[in-house]
Design a protein around this motif. Structure first.
Motif, short mmCIF file in Angstrom:
data_model
loop_
_atom_site.label_atom_id
_atom_site.label_comp_id
_atom_site.label_asym_id
_atom_site.label_seq_id
_atom_site.Cartn_x
_atom_site.Cartn_y
_atom_site.Cartn_z
N THR A 61 7.64 -17.23 12.82
CA THR A 61 8.35 -17.10 11.52
C THR A 61 10.04 -17.48 11.84
O THR A 61 10.82 -18.27 11.10
N ASP A 157 5.77 -27.47 11.58
CA ASP A 157 5.23 -26.14 11.61
C ASP A 157 3.89 -26.50 12.51
O ASP A 157 3.03 -26.56 12.01
N SER A 181 4.31 -20.71 16.90
CA SER A 181 4.06 -18.95 16.92
C SER A 181 3.03 -18.87 18.21
O SER A 181 2.18 -19.71 18.47
N LYS A 186 -3.44 -17.33 17.82
CA LYS A 186 -2.98 -18.68 18.14
C LYS A 186 -3.86 -19.52 19.29
O LYS A 186 -3.97 -18.76 20.17
C1 LIG Z 1 1.43 -22.45 9.73
C2 LIG Z 1 2.00 -21.08 10.19
N1 LIG Z 1 3.51 -20.96 10.19
C3 LIG Z 1 4.15 -20.08 10.66
C4 LIG Z 1 3.50 -18.99 11.20
C5 LIG Z 1 4.37 -17.67 11.58
O1 LIG Z 1 4.19 -17.15 12.82
P1 LIG Z 1 4.32 -15.75 13.39
O2 LIG Z 1 3.16 -14.89 12.78
O3 LIG Z 1 4.42 -16.09 14.70
O4 LIG Z 1 5.77 -15.27 12.81
C6 LIG Z 1 2.15 -19.01 11.20
C7 LIG Z 1 1.38 -17.77 11.83
O5 LIG Z 1 1.12 -16.55 11.60
C8 LIG Z 1 1.63 -20.11 10.73
O6 LIG Z 1 -0.01 -20.04 10.73
#
Ligand SMILES: Cc1ncc(COP(=O)(O)O)c(C=O)c1O
Length: 365
Positions: A61, A157, A181, A186
């Motif tokens: 994020t 992304d 991420s 993941k």
């Molecule tokens: C498509 C997508 N964008 C952004 C994120 C955000 O990542 P994080 O959870 O590490 O903040 C995620 C995962 O949770 C995601 O699947």
């Protein structure tokens, strides 16, 4: 036999020695945030993806949020994003004070439809966020072509797509910035939160290093309002171990996906892999109008399954009020998608159990 959607303990058992050694190395070093491990990981991930710089941050994020800021996206700017994505894609746009413009997807790939993207471009549009959903690269060539034509930035992304590639180029290293991420679920995963931005623009890389550290590039001198978004050494050391295995782990996901697709293609819509794309199956997502009943059937048999995503973002709280184009395919997809168990450590028996679960539902109809 029950089959869980994901089992992270199997991965740890396999790599336990290497991971424990990496963690001990950090504990012995006495340096825990933004040290040598983070620096090494940034170089290794950038080089793996064909970008010049990597900037470790505290989550995917934050990677998106800080990447947009570092590219000077702010109030008055519109950013084109899909509505069929995890909420963080849209949050990042709002955190910058910019306006998300939701655009429809292709019903077979679930990624942005470039024709719909072009229709949504206005004089205020500054950027497109291409989400590589479920591990399948977004159609980067048409999106980059639009970006060149209308002078837009492209942010990837790539949170769900570590190791995926598009026409021989690894995702994350294709656009102006690529965001990962390292959340535990993941494909390349830490044992806590973590993220990274890749870029080949040196000014953007500098700005990201400043933004993640309280707006400071020199100790106690603050050039701008920044954030605390640092990646820690233990997570970086763990990620460096996993990075050496990622290709093999993604290949295992692909062989599970191939087995599912061979068996299920007659009864449901199975994932596609357009020519030139290398899908890494963060999710294996099927599509059927009988989704609700199939899900109940599988759950009764102990087979994990999940809907990503049941309510598109443009219909939800903070995102309801923004301009959007027709999102018919997004709304239909959210009613019909179902993700089956997929991870590199599924056994052939478990794969058969999932296949049998789905096929038996359609036989019983
Ligand atoms: C498509 C997508 N964008 C952004 C994120 C955000 O990542 P994080 O959870 O590490 O903040 C995620 C995962 O949770 C995601 O699947």
């Amino acid at each position: 036999m029950a089959v869980t959607q994901l089992d992270l303990t199997r991965e740890y058992r396999l790599f336990r020695r290497e991971i424990n050694r990496a963690i001990e190395r950090v504990l012995e070093s006495g340096r825990f945030v933004l040290g040598e491990e983070v620096g090494a990981l940034e170089k290794e991930v950038a080089s793996y993806c064909g970008a010049t710089w990597g900037i470790g941050v505290s989550s995917g994020t934050d990677a998106l949020h800080l990447a947009l800021r570092a590219l000077d996206i702010g109030p008055g700017d519109e950013v084109i994003i899909p509505s069929f994505t995890f909420v963080a894609t849209a949050e990042a746009v709002l955190y910058c004070g910019a306006t998300p413009r939701f655009v429809d997807i292709d019903p077979t790939t679930f990624n942005l439809n470039p024709e719909r993207v072009e229709e949504a471009i206005t004089p205020k549009t500054r950027a497109i966020v291409a989400v590589h959903l479920f591990g399948l690269p977004a159609p980067m060539d048409p999106l980059l072509e639009l970006a060149r034509h209308y002078s837009l930035l492209v942010i990837e992304d790539a949170a769900q797509a570590f190791g995926a590639s598009y026409n021989e180029k690894r995702v994350g290293g294709i656009g102006d910035a690529g965001c990962f991420s390292f959340f535990p679920t993941k494909n390349l995963n830490a044992y806590g939160d973590g993220g990274m931005v890749l870029t080949s623009h040196s000014d953007v890389a500098d700005r990201l290093r400043t933004l993640r550290a309280h707006g400071s590039s020199e100790r106690y001198i603050h050039r701008e309002l920044g954030f605390n978004s640092r990646l820690d050494e233990i997570q970086a050391a763990i990620l460096r171990v996993k990075l050496t295995h990622i290709d093999q782990l993604n290949e295992k996901r692909r062989s599970v996906a191939a087995a599912y697709s061979r068996a299920l293609k007659e009864v449901v819509q199975v994932p596609v892999e357009p020519a030139g794309s290398y899908h890494v199956y963060h999710q294996y997502t099927i599509r059927t109008p009988k989704r609700g009943r199939l899900m109940e059937w599988l759950k009764k048999r102990g087979i994990g399954c999940q809907v990503y995503y049941p309510v598109p973002l443009h219909l939800q709280g903070p995102f309801k009020y923004f301009p959007r184009t027709c999102l018919e395919e997004t709304e239909k997809a959210s009613q019909e998608v179902l993700s089956l168990p997929i991870h590199p450590f599924l056994t052939p028996r478990e794969v058969d159990e999932v296949i049998e679960g789905v096929l038996s539902f359609f036989k019983a109809l």
